[in-house]
Design a protein around this motif. Structure first.
Motif, PDB file in Angstrom:
ATOM      1  N   PRO A 156      -6.782  47.023  30.095  1.00 31.52           N
ATOM      2  CA  PRO A 156      -6.238  48.380  30.175  1.00 31.52           C
ATOM      3  C   PRO A 156      -4.831  48.444  30.776  1.00 31.52           C
ATOM      4  N   VAL A 157      -4.572  47.593  31.785  1.00 28.59           N
ATOM      5  CA  VAL A 157      -3.251  47.612  32.419  1.00 28.59           C
ATOM      6  C   VAL A 157      -2.183  47.142  31.451  1.00 28.59           C
ATOM      7  N   LEU A 158      -2.451  46.039  30.750  1.00 24.06           N
ATOM      8  CA  LEU A 158      -1.477  45.515  29.788  1.00 24.06           C
ATOM      9  C   LEU A 158      -1.274  46.495  28.636  1.00 24.06           C
ATOM     10  N   ALA A 159      -2.356  47.086  28.143  1.00 22.50           N
ATOM     11  CA  ALA A 159      -2.237  48.060  27.053  1.00 22.50           C
ATOM     12  C   ALA A 159      -1.401  49.259  27.491  1.00 22.50           C
ATOM     13  N   THR A 160      -1.604  49.688  28.722  1.00 24.17           N
ATOM     14  CA  THR A 160      -0.818  50.813  29.243  1.00 24.17           C
ATOM     15  C   THR A 160       0.659  50.459  29.324  1.00 24.17           C
ATOM     16  N   ARG A 161       0.949  49.260  29.809  1.00 22.16           N
ATOM     17  CA  ARG A 161       2.348  48.829  29.899  1.00 22.16           C
ATOM     18  C   ARG A 161       2.995  48.768  28.520  1.00 22.16           C
ATOM     19  N   LEU A 162       2.238  48.276  27.537  1.00 16.03           N
ATOM     20  CA  LEU A 162       2.752  48.174  26.172  1.00 16.03           C
ATOM     21  C   LEU A 162       3.086  49.557  25.615  1.00 16.03           C
ATOM     22  N   LEU A 163       2.197  50.511  25.829  1.00 12.26           N
ATOM     23  CA  LEU A 163       2.430  51.866  25.325  1.00 12.26           C
ATOM     24  C   LEU A 163       3.589  52.542  26.073  1.00 12.26           C
ATOM     25  N   ARG A 164       3.694  52.291  27.371  1.00  9.39           N
ATOM     26  CA  ARG A 164       4.807  52.864  28.136  1.00  9.39           C
ATOM     27  C   ARG A 164       6.139  52.342  27.624  1.00  9.39           C
ATOM     28  N   LEU A 165       6.177  51.037  27.317  1.00 11.59           N
ATOM     29  CA  LEU A 165       7.414  50.459  26.799  1.00 11.59           C
ATOM     30  C   LEU A 165       7.751  51.029  25.423  1.00 11.59           C
ATOM     31  N   ALA A 166       6.749  51.134  24.556  1.00 13.43           N
ATOM     32  CA  ALA A 166       6.982  51.651  23.203  1.00 13.43           C
ATOM     33  C   ALA A 166       7.447  53.101  23.217  1.00 13.43           C
ATOM     34  N   ASN A 167       6.992  53.867  24.221  1.00 13.66           N
ATOM     35  CA  ASN A 167       7.363  55.280  24.320  1.00 13.66           C
ATOM     36  C   ASN A 167       8.539  55.528  25.263  1.00 13.66           C
ATOM     37  N   SER A 168       9.185  54.457  25.720  1.00 12.84           N
ATOM     38  CA  SER A 168      10.296  54.614  26.651  1.00 12.84           C
ATOM     39  C   SER A 168      11.546  55.124  25.942  1.00 12.84           C
ATOM     40  N   ALA A 169      12.509  55.525  26.731  1.00 12.15           N
ATOM     41  CA  ALA A 169      13.721  56.163  26.195  1.00 12.15           C
ATOM     42  C   ALA A 169      14.522  55.241  25.286  1.00 12.15           C
ATOM     43  N   GLN A 170      14.384  53.920  25.444  1.00  7.60           N
ATOM     44  CA  GLN A 170      15.215  53.010  24.666  1.00  7.60           C
ATOM     45  C   GLN A 170      14.961  53.107  23.169  1.00  7.60           C
ATOM     46  N   PHE A 171      13.775  53.574  22.765  1.00 10.79           N
ATOM     47  CA  PHE A 171      13.456  53.668  21.341  1.00 10.79           C
ATOM     48  C   PHE A 171      13.710  55.070  20.768  1.00 10.79           C
ATOM     49  N   GLN A 172      13.779  56.061  21.628  1.00 14.01           N
ATOM     50  CA  GLN A 172      14.138  57.435  21.223  1.00 14.01           C
ATOM     51  C   GLN A 172      13.336  57.907  20.003  1.00 14.01           C
ATOM     52  N   LEU A 173      12.029  57.776  20.074  1.00  9.18           N
ATOM     53  CA  LEU A 173      11.175  58.169  18.961  1.00  9.18           C
ATOM     54  C   LEU A 173      10.856  59.654  19.020  1.00  9.18           C
ATOM     55  N   SER A 174      10.774  60.279  17.851  1.00  9.79           N
ATOM     56  CA  SER A 174      10.414  61.696  17.810  1.00  9.79           C
ATOM     57  C   SER A 174       8.911  61.875  17.963  1.00  9.79           C
ATOM     58  N   ASN A 175       8.135  60.893  17.442  1.00  5.04           N
ATOM     59  CA  ASN A 175       6.681  60.929  17.577  1.00  5.04           C
ATOM     60  C   ASN A 175       6.234  59.857  18.566  1.00  5.04           C
ATOM     61  N   LYS A 176       5.302  60.194  19.416  1.00  7.22           N
ATOM     62  CA  LYS A 176       4.837  59.267  20.435  1.00  7.22           C
ATOM     63  C   LYS A 176       3.896  58.213  19.833  1.00  7.22           C
ATOM     64  N   ILE A 177       3.985  57.001  20.396  1.00 10.62           N
ATOM     65  CA  ILE A 177       3.107  55.907  19.995  1.00 10.62           C
ATOM     66  C   ILE A 177       1.804  56.005  20.789  1.00 10.62           C
ATOM     67  N   GLY A 178       0.671  56.013  20.073  1.00  8.41           N
ATOM     68  CA  GLY A 178      -0.595  56.235  20.761  1.00  8.41           C
ATOM     69  C   GLY A 178      -1.583  55.099  20.673  1.00  8.41           C
ATOM     70  N   SER A 179      -1.217  54.002  19.985  1.00  8.38           N
ATOM     71  CA  SER A 179      -2.165  52.893  19.855  1.00  8.38           C
ATOM     72  C   SER A 179      -1.451  51.563  20.033  1.00  8.38           C
ATOM     73  N   VAL A 180      -2.229  50.549  20.397  1.00 11.78           N
ATOM     74  CA  VAL A 180      -1.679  49.199  20.553  1.00 11.78           C
ATOM     75  C   VAL A 180      -1.134  48.686  19.221  1.00 11.78           C
ATOM     76  N   THR A 181      -1.827  48.987  18.128  1.00 11.15           N
ATOM     77  CA  THR A 181      -1.390  48.537  16.802  1.00 11.15           C
ATOM     78  C   THR A 181       0.002  49.091  16.470  1.00 11.15           C
ATOM     79  N   GLU A 182       0.197  50.376  16.730  1.00  8.41           N
ATOM     80  CA  GLU A 182       1.511  50.989  16.478  1.00  8.41           C
ATOM     81  C   GLU A 182       2.584  50.386  17.390  1.00  8.41           C
TER      82      GLU A 182
END
Length: 275
Positions: free
Chosen positions: A46-72
């Motif tokens: 759970p900790v690693l998955a959370t870190r992965l999602l936090r990184l994917a949703n961080s400002a550096q990627f500037q996504l309009s839609n949030k990433i909600g899964s490990v696969t994404e």
């Protein structure tokens, strides 16, 4: 005084890598990593998955839609970033509390060295992902020393701070070895790639005994620049203290390291993602 071999043999000094992270790093090192297996492993931590999602949703990627899964998140980040994140999680997770060390400060500095190593690795045409990872963990030997030799180095910390430019030479004078020697033993015990172990071991003197270790040279330059920033060196001091022999051997001139800042220096939010 404890010897290097005694320190590396000490169970209190060398923490073990979490099992899930070990399995994940092993899979990522395969010639053809299994994405399904990687996804399953991350989803069991759970900790690693959370870190992965936090990184994917961080400002550096500037996504309009949030990433909600490990696969994404895996599809967005790619395996190189996952490897770096897994390595960071392994090392940061093993060292939760170190006497005499400000770990947020330490990881901020380490991320700066990792970023610089990636840039310099690109300049000299070395694997940038491997350079980033080596930079990220280059000073973990310092944490092991603080765990295993707390009393022995209390006086040293007062005279030469753990992230000071002259720290390695001060450790060698006092202990007979440096954080680089310890870090290499640490990485070897976790079965990290031999190229990474060699880079860590030779980072303080990359070309000793006529041995050419380009990745060690990259670490040497990157850690020098980050430690110089920590010391708030002025421009002329940077020029006067530049490790020109190592740079020239790699074909890197001073402007490549000092002209403007080659990276975005690490913010507190980036450290929060890792630790």
């Amino acid at each position: 005084m404890m010897t290097l071999d005694e320190l590396l043999a000490s169970n209190t000094a060398l923490p073990s890598i979490p099992k899930i992270i070990a399995l994940l790093l092993n899979e990522l090192d395969q010639d053809e990593p299994d994405l399904r297996k990687i996804t399953q492993l991350i989803n069991t931590d759970p900790v690693l998955a959370t870190r992965l999602l936090r990184l994917a949703n961080s400002a550096q990627f500037q996504l309009s839609n949030k990433i909600g899964s490990v696969t994404e998140a895996l599809a967005l980040l790619g395996l190189d970033q996952v490897r770096s994140l897994a390595t960071a999680a392994a090392v940061a997770g093993a060292f939760r509390s170190i006497p005499g060390m400000d770990l947020h400060h330490f990881w901020r500095y380490s991320l700066d060295v990792a970023k610089l190593s990636r840039v310099l690795g690109g300049i000299v045409r070395k694997n940038q992902s491997a350079a980033f990872t080596a930079g990220l963990i280059h000073a973990t030997g310092e944490l092991v020393i603080h765990l295993g030799l707390k009393k022995e180095i209390e006086g040293l910390d007062l005279m030469v701070a753990p992230l000071a430019l002259k720290r390695a030479s001060a450790e060698r004078k006092l202990l007979g070895f440096t954080y680089a020697d310890v870090g290499a033993g640490f990485a070897r015990s976790w079965q990290f790639p031999q190229a990474t172990v060699d880079a860590l071991e030779h980072q303080c003197d990359p070309f000793e005994n006529d041995v050419c270790e380009p990745m060690a040279g990259i670490l040497h330059l990157a850690s020098w620049r980050a430690r110089a920033k920590e010391a708030n060196l002025e421009q002329q001091e940077l020029i006067d203290n530049f490790p020109d022999v190592v740079a020239l051997t790699l074909g890197i001139d001073i402007d490549m390291v000092l002209q403007q800042d080659p990276i975005d220096w690490t913010s507190r939010s980036e450290v929060a993602i890792m630790v």
